[in-house]
Design an enzyme around this catalytic site. Structure first.
Site, PDB file in Angstrom:
ATOM      1  CD  GLU A 185      -3.051  -1.086   0.469  1.00 33.20           C
ATOM      2  OE1 GLU A 185      -3.237  -0.156  -0.312  1.00 33.20           O
ATOM      3  OE2 GLU A 185      -4.001  -2.027   0.551  1.00 33.20           O
ATOM      4  CG  HIS A 248      -6.895  -2.245  -4.464  1.00 32.93           C
ATOM      5  ND1 HIS A 248      -5.962  -1.542  -4.440  1.00 32.93           N
ATOM      6  CD2 HIS A 248      -7.250  -2.394  -3.178  1.00 32.93           C
ATOM      7  CE1 HIS A 248      -5.307  -1.495  -3.119  1.00 32.93           C
ATOM      8  NE2 HIS A 248      -6.155  -1.840  -2.237  1.00 32.93           N
TER       9      HIS A 248
HETATM   10  N1  LIG Z   1     -11.364   0.543   5.749  1.00 32.74           N
HETATM   11  C1  LIG Z   1     -10.567   0.622   4.840  1.00 32.74           C
HETATM   12  O1  LIG Z   1     -10.390   1.879   4.190  1.00 32.74           O
HETATM   13  C2  LIG Z   1      -9.527  -0.368   4.568  1.00 32.74           C
HETATM   14  C3  LIG Z   1      -8.550  -0.303   3.844  1.00 32.74           C
HETATM   15  C4  LIG Z   1      -7.755  -1.161   3.577  1.00 32.74           C
HETATM   16  C5  LIG Z   1      -7.936  -2.436   4.109  1.00 32.74           C
HETATM   17  N2  LIG Z   1      -9.044  -2.540   4.909  1.00 32.74           N
HETATM   18  C6  LIG Z   1      -9.179  -3.999   5.622  1.00 32.74           C
HETATM   19  O2  LIG Z   1      -8.072  -4.456   6.472  1.00 32.74           O
HETATM   20  C7  LIG Z   1      -8.163  -5.561   6.832  1.00 32.74           C
HETATM   21  C8  LIG Z   1      -6.661  -5.973   6.626  1.00 32.74           C
HETATM   22  O3  LIG Z   1      -6.066  -5.207   7.705  1.00 32.74           O
HETATM   23  P1  LIG Z   1      -4.360  -6.026   8.100  1.00 32.74           P
HETATM   24  O4  LIG Z   1      -3.685  -6.190   6.796  1.00 32.74           O
HETATM   25  O5  LIG Z   1      -3.918  -4.873   9.111  1.00 32.74           O
HETATM   26  O6  LIG Z   1      -5.002  -7.569   8.894  1.00 32.74           O
HETATM   27  P2  LIG Z   1      -5.351  -7.977  10.077  1.00 32.74           P
HETATM   28  O7  LIG Z   1      -6.107  -6.897  10.835  1.00 32.74           O
HETATM   29  O8  LIG Z   1      -5.973  -9.127  10.152  1.00 32.74           O
HETATM   30  O9  LIG Z   1      -3.935  -8.091  10.750  1.00 32.74           O
HETATM   31  C9  LIG Z   1      -2.873  -8.930  10.401  1.00 32.74           C
HETATM   32  C10 LIG Z   1      -2.332 -10.108  11.479  1.00 32.74           C
HETATM   33  O10 LIG Z   1      -1.547  -9.213  12.357  1.00 32.74           O
HETATM   34  C11 LIG Z   1      -1.780  -9.435  13.592  1.00 32.74           C
HETATM   35  N3  LIG Z   1      -1.221  -8.232  14.220  1.00 32.74           N
HETATM   36  C12 LIG Z   1      -1.905  -6.923  14.044  1.00 32.74           C
HETATM   37  N4  LIG Z   1      -1.046  -6.045  14.760  1.00 32.74           N
HETATM   38  C13 LIG Z   1      -0.049  -6.850  15.156  1.00 32.74           C
HETATM   39  C14 LIG Z   1       1.067  -6.456  15.993  1.00 32.74           C
HETATM   40  N5  LIG Z   1       1.352  -5.220  16.204  1.00 32.74           N
HETATM   41  N6  LIG Z   1       2.019  -7.306  16.311  1.00 32.74           N
HETATM   42  C15 LIG Z   1       1.818  -8.705  15.987  1.00 32.74           C
HETATM   43  N7  LIG Z   1       0.559  -9.215  15.341  1.00 32.74           N
HETATM   44  C16 LIG Z   1      -0.071  -8.111  14.956  1.00 32.74           C
HETATM   45  C17 LIG Z   1      -3.255  -9.789  13.571  1.00 32.74           C
HETATM   46  O11 LIG Z   1      -3.803 -10.396  14.821  1.00 32.74           O
HETATM   47  C18 LIG Z   1      -3.433 -10.413  12.186  1.00 32.74           C
HETATM   48  O12 LIG Z   1      -3.328 -11.941  12.682  1.00 32.74           O
HETATM   49  C19 LIG Z   1      -9.095  -6.246   5.547  1.00 32.74           C
HETATM   50  O13 LIG Z   1      -9.966  -6.563   6.095  1.00 32.74           O
HETATM   51  C20 LIG Z   1      -9.328  -5.202   4.700  1.00 32.74           C
HETATM   52  O14 LIG Z   1     -10.476  -5.080   4.158  1.00 32.74           O
HETATM   53  C21 LIG Z   1      -9.838  -1.667   5.267  1.00 32.74           C
HETATM   54 ZN   LIG Z   2      -5.813  -2.308  -0.121  1.00 33.48          ZN
END
Ligand SMILES: NC(=O)c1ccc[n+]([C@@H]2O[C@H](COP(=O)([O-])OP(=O)(O)OC[C@H]3O[C@@H](n4cnc5c(N)ncnc54)[C@H](O)[C@@H]3O)[C@@H](O)[C@H]2O)c1
Ligand SMILES: [Zn+2]
Length: 362
Positions: A185, A248
């Site tokens: 990203e 995307h």
């Molecule tokens: N709202 C928006 O504008 C928007 C934009 C992009 C993505 N998203 C959403 O975001 C989600 C993906 O987010 P993500 O990639 O953060 O995934 P996630 O929230 O699943 O986190 C990834 C993994 O890392 C772990 N984790 C998180 N922080 C940690 C830390 N500091 N130390 C150790 N482990 C940690 C989590 O428990 C999980 O297993 C998707 O559902 C996607 O649809 C939303």
């Molecule tokens: Zn994205």
């Protein structure tokens, strides 16, 4: 510490980026003029690491915080988890002036934000993103929501947080693969909006991969500034905000058809962005040398850049692309790059051309 402002009139808010911010959570929330009672929603990976520090910081400022744990991973973003959160909020007697803190990655942010948008017709919420992806993307901009069996993010709202606290110290425990997925990203912002950022990433990638604090602060702050500028101009995605979807269209389809779990979101959109760069070279004259630079940067970040699909998988991918939310009359709308740092959105691409492109681009 850096502060980036998201300018949305009466719903404006600050994004704070720096080290040691979790310890300031209570102090920062106190400035928002909210009630004393709050709930922290976090997942089972993040809560044991940072839930205690968040609660202590809130207690120090006089808040009574309850910690609600949800499962980790994309499957937590569902209605049954939302229901459980509502029940716990009611059991702990959260009321209109109470607020919700999302402590975790994008999953927790989207889920907790949706709960906040709907509980008692909306209570205030604060984002404390703990993944790189959440710090540069999902915690900013107010898209909140959950998944249905029929697809990702099909239920949701636009609901802005009151504050975003990006504590870089929390990234220390983030698994390397998750960190690299967040970089996809980060690279996207360079391609869609800021050539100088892209050049900086080319120069400083190894420092970033080592999570050097000064480099991280500057790069995360720049990404947040870009997202804030885009969202400030087009909060509900009627136009410009679509540029954030670069890579995307193919990325989402790849996530859906390869079975959620094979690719992380960042990995799928890395492939999607390289594909979009190649398409851009054909349709918008993006120079071949720039396609090469884009490809190379993803490769150096150890992100996947190739579609390795059998012909039947490719057919599934194509039909998933044309089923996307953003399709009309069989024509897919793409974000394409004119050059690194500048894109066009809403480019219509006929299904036939896309099919031919995907069959040749491997
Ligand atoms: N709202 C928006 O504008 C928007 C934009 C992009 C993505 N998203 C959403 O975001 C989600 C993906 O987010 P993500 O990639 O953060 O995934 P996630 O929230 O699943 O986190 C990834 C993994 O890392 C772990 N984790 C998180 N922080 C940690 C830390 N500091 N130390 C150790 N482990 C940690 C989590 O428990 C999980 O297993 C998707 O559902 C996607 O649809 C939303
Ligand atoms: Zn994205």
């Amino acid at each position: 510490m850096r502060v980036v402002k998201v300018a949305l009139g009466s719903r404006s808010y600050a994004i704070q980026i720096g080290n040691g911010l979790l310890g300031e959570l209570g102090k920062q929330c106190a400035r928002l003029g909210l009630g004393k009672r709050c709930a922290i929603i976090s997942d089972r990976n993040v809560a044991p690491k940072y839930g205690g520090a968040a609660r202590r910081a809130l207690a120090k400022a006089g808040f009574e915080a309850v910690l609600i744990r949800v499962p980790a991973g994309e499957t937590a973003k569902r209605l049954s988890t939302v229901q459980r959160c509502y029940d716990e909020l009611a059991a702990h007697r959260l009321e209109r002036k109470s607020f919700i803190i999302a402590l975790g990655g994008g999953v927790v942010g989207d889920l907790a934000g949706f709960v906040a948008a709907t509980y008692l017709r909306g209570v205030a919420f604060v984002q404390v993103p703990t993944t790189l992806l959440a710090q540069v993307d999902s915690s900013v901009g107010g898209k909140v929501g959950i998944n249905l069996k029929a697809g990702k993010n099909l239920v949701g709202a636009f609901y802005q947080p009151r504050l975003v606290l990006c504590d870089l110290d929390t990234l220390a425990t983030l698994p390397a693969r998750e960190f690299r997925a967040g970089l996809a990203e980060v690279i996207k912002y360079g391609i869609i909006y800021d050539r100088a950022l892209f050049q900086r990433l080319e120069r400083d990638l190894s420092k970033l991969l080592k999570r050097d604090p000064a480099t991280l602060t500057a790069v995360i702050a720049r990404c947040c500034e870009i997202k804030a500028e885009v969202v400030g101009q087009d909060e509900t995605e009627s136009g410009l905000r679509a540029i954030l979807n670069f890579g995307h269209t193919i990325g989402h389809a790849l996530e859906a058809t390869s079975g959620y779990g094979r690719y992380l979101h960042g990995e799928a959109i890395a492939i999607g962005q390289v594909a979009a760069a190649h398409l851009s070279a054909r349709l918008l004259d993006l120079p071949a040398s720039e396609v090469g630079r884009i490809h190379e940067l993803f490769r150096r970040a150890s992100l996947p850049t190739k579609l390795e699909l059998s012909s039947s998988e490719r057919a599934k991918l194509l039909s998933a692309i044309t089923l996307d939310k953003k399709v009309s009359n069989g024509e897919v709308r793409f974000v394409l790059a004119k050059k690194i740092g500048q894109v066009e959105y809403g480019r219509r691409i006929p299904g036939g051309l896309l099919q031919e492109f995907l069959s040749r681009w491997q």
